[in-house]
Design a protein around this motif. Sequence first.
Motif, short mmCIF file in Angstrom:
data_model
loop_
_atom_site.label_atom_id
_atom_site.label_comp_id
_atom_site.label_asym_id
_atom_site.label_seq_id
_atom_site.Cartn_x
_atom_site.Cartn_y
_atom_site.Cartn_z
N ARG A 117 0.73 -1.15 -0.06
CA ARG A 117 0.03 -0.01 0.05
C ARG A 117 0.86 1.27 -0.02
NH1 ARG A 117 -5.09 -0.88 1.33
NH2 ARG A 117 -6.07 -2.85 2.00
N VAL A 118 2.19 1.25 0.51
CA VAL A 118 3.00 2.44 0.80
C VAL A 118 4.14 2.23 -0.03
CG1 VAL A 118 4.02 3.97 2.13
CG2 VAL A 118 1.93 3.02 2.74
N GLY A 119 4.72 2.92 -1.08
CA GLY A 119 5.97 2.78 -1.71
C GLY A 119 6.75 4.04 -2.15
N TRP A 120 7.88 3.79 -2.30
CA TRP A 120 8.76 4.89 -2.95
C TRP A 120 9.81 4.23 -3.69
CZ3 TRP A 120 14.07 5.39 -2.30
CH2 TRP A 120 14.58 6.87 -2.37
N ALA A 121 10.10 4.95 -4.80
CA ALA A 121 11.22 4.40 -5.78
C ALA A 121 12.16 5.32 -6.07
CB ALA A 121 10.59 3.76 -6.95
N GLN A 122 13.53 4.98 -6.17
CA GLN A 122 14.58 6.05 -6.63
C GLN A 122 15.16 5.37 -7.96
OE1 GLN A 122 16.36 8.95 -5.27
NE2 GLN A 122 16.96 8.61 -7.49
N PRO A 123 15.46 5.82 -9.14
CA PRO A 123 16.11 5.64 -10.06
C PRO A 123 17.61 5.83 -10.02
CG PRO A 123 14.16 6.97 -10.71
CD PRO A 123 14.49 7.04 -9.33
N SER A 124 18.40 5.17 -10.41
CA SER A 124 19.73 5.43 -10.53
C SER A 124 20.40 5.06 -11.86
CB SER A 124 20.63 4.47 -9.35
OG SER A 124 20.07 4.86 -8.04
N ARG A 125 21.33 5.96 -12.17
CA ARG A 125 22.07 5.28 -13.30
C ARG A 125 23.50 6.02 -13.28
NH1 ARG A 125 18.05 8.32 -17.02
NH2 ARG A 125 16.56 7.63 -15.36
N THR A 126 24.17 5.34 -14.34
CA THR A 126 25.71 5.66 -14.27
C THR A 126 26.15 5.84 -15.84
OG1 THR A 126 25.89 3.08 -14.52
CG2 THR A 126 26.39 4.27 -12.46
N ALA A 127 27.09 6.64 -15.92
CA ALA A 127 27.39 7.00 -17.39
C ALA A 127 27.68 5.89 -18.27
CB ALA A 127 28.75 7.91 -17.10
N ASP A 128 27.97 4.54 -17.71
CA ASP A 128 28.12 3.70 -18.57
C ASP A 128 26.97 3.22 -19.21
OD1 ASP A 128 26.75 2.22 -16.57
OD2 ASP A 128 28.57 1.23 -16.05
N GLY A 129 25.65 3.84 -18.93
CA GLY A 129 24.50 3.28 -19.71
C GLY A 129 23.49 2.55 -18.74
N SER A 130 24.25 2.03 -17.61
CA SER A 130 23.32 1.11 -16.73
C SER A 130 22.06 1.94 -16.04
CB SER A 130 24.11 0.21 -15.89
OG SER A 130 24.68 1.22 -15.01
N LYS A 131 20.79 1.18 -15.87
CA LYS A 131 20.05 1.92 -15.15
C LYS A 131 19.43 1.18 -13.99
CE LYS A 131 18.13 4.69 -18.99
NZ LYS A 131 17.03 5.18 -19.72
N GLY A 132 19.26 1.65 -12.82
CA GLY A 132 18.44 0.76 -11.60
C GLY A 132 17.44 1.48 -11.02
N LEU A 133 16.68 0.78 -10.44
CA LEU A 133 15.38 1.56 -9.58
C LEU A 133 15.23 0.50 -8.35
CD1 LEU A 133 12.76 3.26 -9.96
CD2 LEU A 133 11.57 1.34 -10.72
N LEU A 134 15.16 1.21 -7.37
CA LEU A 134 15.14 0.68 -5.96
C LEU A 134 13.69 1.11 -5.50
CD1 LEU A 134 16.05 -0.99 -3.55
CD2 LEU A 134 16.94 1.07 -2.53
N THR A 135 12.96 0.11 -5.28
CA THR A 135 11.45 0.16 -4.58
C THR A 135 11.64 -0.29 -3.23
OG1 THR A 135 10.63 -0.01 -6.79
CG2 THR A 135 9.06 0.05 -4.97
N LEU A 136 11.02 0.66 -2.13
CA LEU A 136 10.93 0.53 -0.73
C LEU A 136 9.68 0.43 -0.58
CD1 LEU A 136 13.79 2.38 0.87
CD2 LEU A 136 13.85 0.45 -0.14
N ALA A 137 8.75 -0.68 0.09
CA ALA A 137 7.40 -0.75 0.14
C ALA A 137 7.09 -1.32 1.60
CB ALA A 137 6.84 -1.47 -0.91
N ARG A 138 5.85 -0.94 1.98
CA ARG A 138 5.27 -1.58 3.13
C ARG A 138 3.99 -1.65 2.94
NH1 ARG A 138 7.53 3.28 6.96
NH2 ARG A 138 5.65 4.88 6.59
N SER A 139 3.23 -2.35 4.02
CA SER A 139 1.77 -2.58 4.21
C SER A 139 0.91 -1.74 4.80
CB SER A 139 1.37 -4.04 4.37
OG SER A 139 1.98 -4.31 5.54
N HIS A 140 1.60 -0.76 5.75
CA HIS A 140 0.67 -0.05 6.58
C HIS A 140 1.52 1.24 6.84
CE1 HIS A 140 4.48 -0.70 9.39
NE2 HIS A 140 4.39 -2.01 9.05
N ASP A 141 1.18 2.25 7.35
CA ASP A 141 1.46 3.52 7.82
C ASP A 141 1.77 4.25 6.62
OD1 ASP A 141 1.10 2.79 10.46
OD2 ASP A 141 3.52 2.37 10.85
N ALA A 142 0.94 5.37 6.36
CA ALA A 142 1.42 6.13 5.12
C ALA A 142 2.73 6.82 5.35
CB ALA A 142 0.28 7.11 4.84
#
Length: 239
Positions: A117-142
Amino acid sequence: MVKDEQLSGWREDCLAAMAQAPDAASLHGLVAHAARDLGFDYCAYGLRTLLPFSNPRTVMVNNYPAAWQARYAHAGYLAVDPTVAHGAASPLPVLWSEQLFAGARPLWEDAREHGLRVGWAQPSRTADGSKGLLTLARSHDALSSAELRNIEGSMSWLAHATHAAMARLYQPAAVGVTLTAREAEVLRWMADGKTSSETGQILALSERTVNFHVGNALAKLGTANKTAAVVKAALLGLI
């Protein structure tokens, strides 16, 4: 939850452990533990490399409930997930919301039914072209504005650290990368949270000179920003 006064040691411990992780599963276990320290039950990470061009690699790891993992794959939600689309187009973090998922209502409602129900995501990328996405989530407490102010810096740091560590495992090794003594010194102060101006005052350098050394370090490390440069340099044992 990790407290402000514990952050420096917490980050050092995280980096030291990540640098020793032999594979994605082991690394994700460390990231999941760090996510719990920040108040989140779940975390997911995806890496997309640019190289090799003939066969770019995609790595996805998460600790979501098995039922949700199966549902997400069966429904083909990856193709319509707005956080994934956001990560491909923007370097900025994004908070889950009704508005964000307006074009993917089945995904939004399905996720909530599975306790996400609650989530936050942060993209990351480096000059070599790789892309990443970290998502943190939980089921309670906005995630309140106050909590977000307190921990978003640490969440962003964790995203960059995870991306740098995953890239170490799945991208060609950074062969021959070295930093000058001054470049390493500047990054060490920035690892302690100092700005370019503050670093210049400590080292008796102009802010412009500090940024010159930072720019050189970014180019050598193939990183897109100072945070990522500090993390990668630490993982490579250069600072």
